[in-house]
Write a protein that holds these residues in place. Structure first.
Motif, PDB file in Angstrom:
ATOM      1  N   HIS A  14       0.859  -1.185   0.000  1.00 36.87           N
ATOM      2  CA  HIS A  14       0.000   0.000   0.000  1.00 36.87           C
ATOM      3  C   HIS A  14       0.894   1.232   0.000  1.00 36.87           C
ATOM      4  O   HIS A  14       1.671   1.450   0.931  1.00 36.87           O
ATOM      5  N   PHE A  15       0.788   2.032  -1.069  1.00 33.90           N
ATOM      6  CA  PHE A  15       1.559   3.261  -1.204  1.00 33.90           C
ATOM      7  C   PHE A  15       0.561   4.405  -1.354  1.00 33.90           C
ATOM      8  O   PHE A  15       0.069   4.684  -2.446  1.00 33.90           O
ATOM      9  N   ARG A  16       0.259   5.043  -0.261  1.00 34.87           N
ATOM     10  CA  ARG A  16      -0.854   5.992  -0.209  1.00 34.87           C
ATOM     11  C   ARG A  16      -0.662   7.158  -1.168  1.00 34.87           C
ATOM     12  O   ARG A  16       0.396   7.793  -1.190  1.00 34.87           O
ATOM     13  N   LYS A  17      -1.699   7.442  -1.954  1.00 32.99           N
ATOM     14  CA  LYS A  17      -1.671   8.565  -2.873  1.00 32.99           C
ATOM     15  C   LYS A  17      -1.723   9.876  -2.092  1.00 32.99           C
ATOM     16  O   LYS A  17      -2.413   9.984  -1.081  1.00 32.99           O
ATOM     17  N   ALA A  22     -10.747  10.532   2.511  1.00 33.51           N
ATOM     18  CA  ALA A  22     -11.570   9.546   3.219  1.00 33.51           C
ATOM     19  C   ALA A  22     -11.272   8.132   2.732  1.00 33.51           C
ATOM     20  O   ALA A  22     -11.141   7.201   3.529  1.00 33.51           O
ATOM     21  N   SER A  23     -11.178   7.946   1.413  1.00 37.73           N
ATOM     22  CA  SER A  23     -10.788   6.658   0.855  1.00 37.73           C
ATOM     23  C   SER A  23      -9.282   6.653   0.660  1.00 37.73           C
ATOM     24  O   SER A  23      -8.722   7.554   0.041  1.00 37.73           O
ATOM     25  N   VAL A  24      -8.617   5.632   1.200  1.00 34.84           N
ATOM     26  CA  VAL A  24      -7.157   5.596   1.196  1.00 34.84           C
ATOM     27  C   VAL A  24      -6.701   4.846  -0.044  1.00 34.84           C
ATOM     28  O   VAL A  24      -6.621   3.615  -0.057  1.00 34.84           O
ATOM     29  N   LEU A  25      -6.395   5.586  -1.109  1.00 37.37           N
ATOM     30  CA  LEU A  25      -6.007   4.995  -2.380  1.00 37.37           C
ATOM     31  C   LEU A  25      -4.507   4.743  -2.427  1.00 37.37           C
ATOM     32  O   LEU A  25      -3.730   5.331  -1.674  1.00 37.37           O
ATOM     33  N   SER A  26      -4.090   3.859  -3.345  1.00 38.13           N
ATOM     34  CA  SER A  26      -2.693   3.457  -3.429  1.00 38.13           C
ATOM     35  C   SER A  26      -2.185   3.579  -4.857  1.00 38.13           C
ATOM     36  O   SER A  26      -2.916   3.367  -5.822  1.00 38.13           O
ATOM     37  N   THR A  34       8.960   7.027  -1.755  1.00 36.64           N
ATOM     38  CA  THR A  34       8.871   5.845  -0.893  1.00 36.64           C
ATOM     39  C   THR A  34      10.158   5.027  -0.960  1.00 36.64           C
ATOM     40  O   THR A  34      10.675   4.553   0.063  1.00 36.64           O
ATOM     41  N   ILE A  35      10.692   4.860  -2.171  1.00 37.74           N
ATOM     42  CA  ILE A  35      11.939   4.113  -2.325  1.00 37.74           C
ATOM     43  C   ILE A  35      13.079   4.810  -1.591  1.00 37.74           C
ATOM     44  O   ILE A  35      13.898   4.161  -0.932  1.00 37.74           O
ATOM     45  N   SER A  36      13.117   6.144  -1.673  1.00 40.23           N
ATOM     46  CA  SER A  36      14.138   6.901  -0.932  1.00 40.23           C
ATOM     47  C   SER A  36      14.037   6.610   0.557  1.00 40.23           C
ATOM     48  O   SER A  36      15.056   6.430   1.239  1.00 40.23           O
ATOM     49  N   GLY A  37      12.803   6.548   1.075  1.00 43.96           N
ATOM     50  CA  GLY A  37      12.609   6.251   2.493  1.00 43.96           C
ATOM     51  C   GLY A  37      13.056   4.851   2.859  1.00 43.96           C
ATOM     52  O   GLY A  37      13.659   4.634   3.926  1.00 43.96           O
ATOM     53  N   SER A 145      13.299  -2.776   9.292  1.00 47.16           N
ATOM     54  CA  SER A 145      12.761  -3.866   8.498  1.00 47.16           C
ATOM     55  C   SER A 145      12.041  -3.266   7.292  1.00 47.16           C
ATOM     56  O   SER A 145      11.609  -2.122   7.315  1.00 47.16           O
ATOM     57  N   VAL A 146      11.919  -4.052   6.231  1.00 47.03           N
ATOM     58  CA  VAL A 146      11.315  -3.552   5.000  1.00 47.03           C
ATOM     59  C   VAL A 146       9.815  -3.756   5.046  1.00 47.03           C
ATOM     60  O   VAL A 146       9.337  -4.848   5.362  1.00 47.03           O
ATOM     61  N   ALA A 147       9.077  -2.711   4.733  1.00 43.01           N
ATOM     62  CA  ALA A 147       7.630  -2.802   4.611  1.00 43.01           C
ATOM     63  C   ALA A 147       7.228  -2.148   3.297  1.00 43.01           C
ATOM     64  O   ALA A 147       7.777  -1.115   2.913  1.00 43.01           O
ATOM     65  N   LEU A 148       6.283  -2.756   2.609  1.00 36.49           N
ATOM     66  CA  LEU A 148       5.794  -2.209   1.346  1.00 36.49           C
ATOM     67  C   LEU A 148       4.634  -1.257   1.628  1.00 36.49           C
ATOM     68  O   LEU A 148       3.474  -1.555   1.379  1.00 36.49           O
ATOM     69  N   GLY A 149       4.977  -0.127   2.192  1.00 38.52           N
ATOM     70  CA  GLY A 149       3.972   0.852   2.565  1.00 38.52           C
ATOM     71  C   GLY A 149       3.844   0.923   4.073  1.00 38.52           C
ATOM     72  O   GLY A 149       4.812   1.183   4.784  1.00 38.52           O
TER      73      GLY A 149
END
Length: 252
Positions: A14-17, A22-26, A34-37, A145-149
């Motif tokens: 999940h990579f939040r737009k 209200a709706s959490v889009l990705s 995100t990759i930099s983070g 640790s690595v998390a995808l979002g």
């Protein structure tokens, strides 16, 4: 030019737009920010301290979808926060939010996988990244640790390698393995549909933040993605050719 490559994988992402409310889009792919983070976390950098270090001027990043993916929408319970006393989760009521998740086509047997290529102007950072790719043990000795979002989308790293690369500044018809900034292509060649599948998506993604976590003037770009995970044949104005034969484009 030396390029370090690795993949980040997980069961879902999940990579939040940036404009989600209200709706959490990705986004389909992890944006450059995100990759930099992720990379800064692996290097042990503190949160919100690395934006200038990983600016477009200092760092080049490319990313590719390696497995077929899709999106699904799930309702998730969030804490109902009306005062600071509710932060411990003791409130009886919760707030439900529709959340978009990126998942493999087959959730039972598949997984989400993104290959990342990175070149940094700082030789010390490149040496640390090479150590992560070539010599880092399977458990983490520093950083995150690595998390995808978000935190519950835990993932893992697979080592790819270190490559020599050259930047090509001429118009060529090539197989492009990474996501493609739209401004760097003249045409998309989809004549041969027998040996690969295409599901092409255009997304506007953030590339760069200021220290105040605001998007810079050049920090939003339209990119083209094949969410089937196969390369796209395009007429490219400029690209990067790796010594393993792959062609990629920097997100800049």
């Amino acid at each position: 030019m030396k390029v370090v490559s690795f993949s980040v994988n997980g069961k879902m992402a999940h990579f939040r737009k940036v404009h989600s409310n209200a709706s959490v889009l990705s986004y389909f792919l992890p944006p450059r920010t995100t990759i930099s983070g992720i990379v800064a976390g692996l290097l042990g950098m503190e949160r919100d301290t690395y934006y200038e270090t990983f600016s477009i001027d200092n760092c080049k990043i490319a990313v590719a979808c390696q497995m077929p993916i899709k999106k699904c929408m799930q309702k998730l319970n969030h804490l109902m926060i009306k005062s600071k006393n509710d932060l411990n989760g003791s409130a009886e009521n919760h707030s439900q939010a529709a959340t978009e998740l990126v998942i493999p086509l087959n959730i039972r047997t598949g997984y989400v996988s993104y290959q990342i290529w990175i070149h940094h102007s700082d030789n010390n950072i490149m040496e640390k990244l090479e150590w992560i790719v070539n010599d880092m043990p399977m458990y983490y000795t520093q950083g995150i640790s690595v998390a995808l979002g978000t935190a519950f989308n835990l993932g893992w790293i697979e080592k790819k390698g270190v490559y020599e690369a050259e930047e090509v500044y001429k118009s060529d018809v090539v197989d492009m393995y990474s996501a493609i900034p739209m401004e760097y292509i003249d045409d998309i060649k989809l004549q041969n549909m027998t040996d690969r599948w295409y599901r092409l998506i255009k997304e506007e993604v953030p590339l760069e933040f200021t220290k105040g976590r605001k998007i810079t003037e050049r920090g939003l770009k339209n990119i083209l993605i094949n969410i089937e995970g196969s390369p796209i044949k395009v007429t490219a104005k400029q690209y990067v050719k790796l010594d393993n034969g792959l062609n990629i484009m920097w997100m800049q």
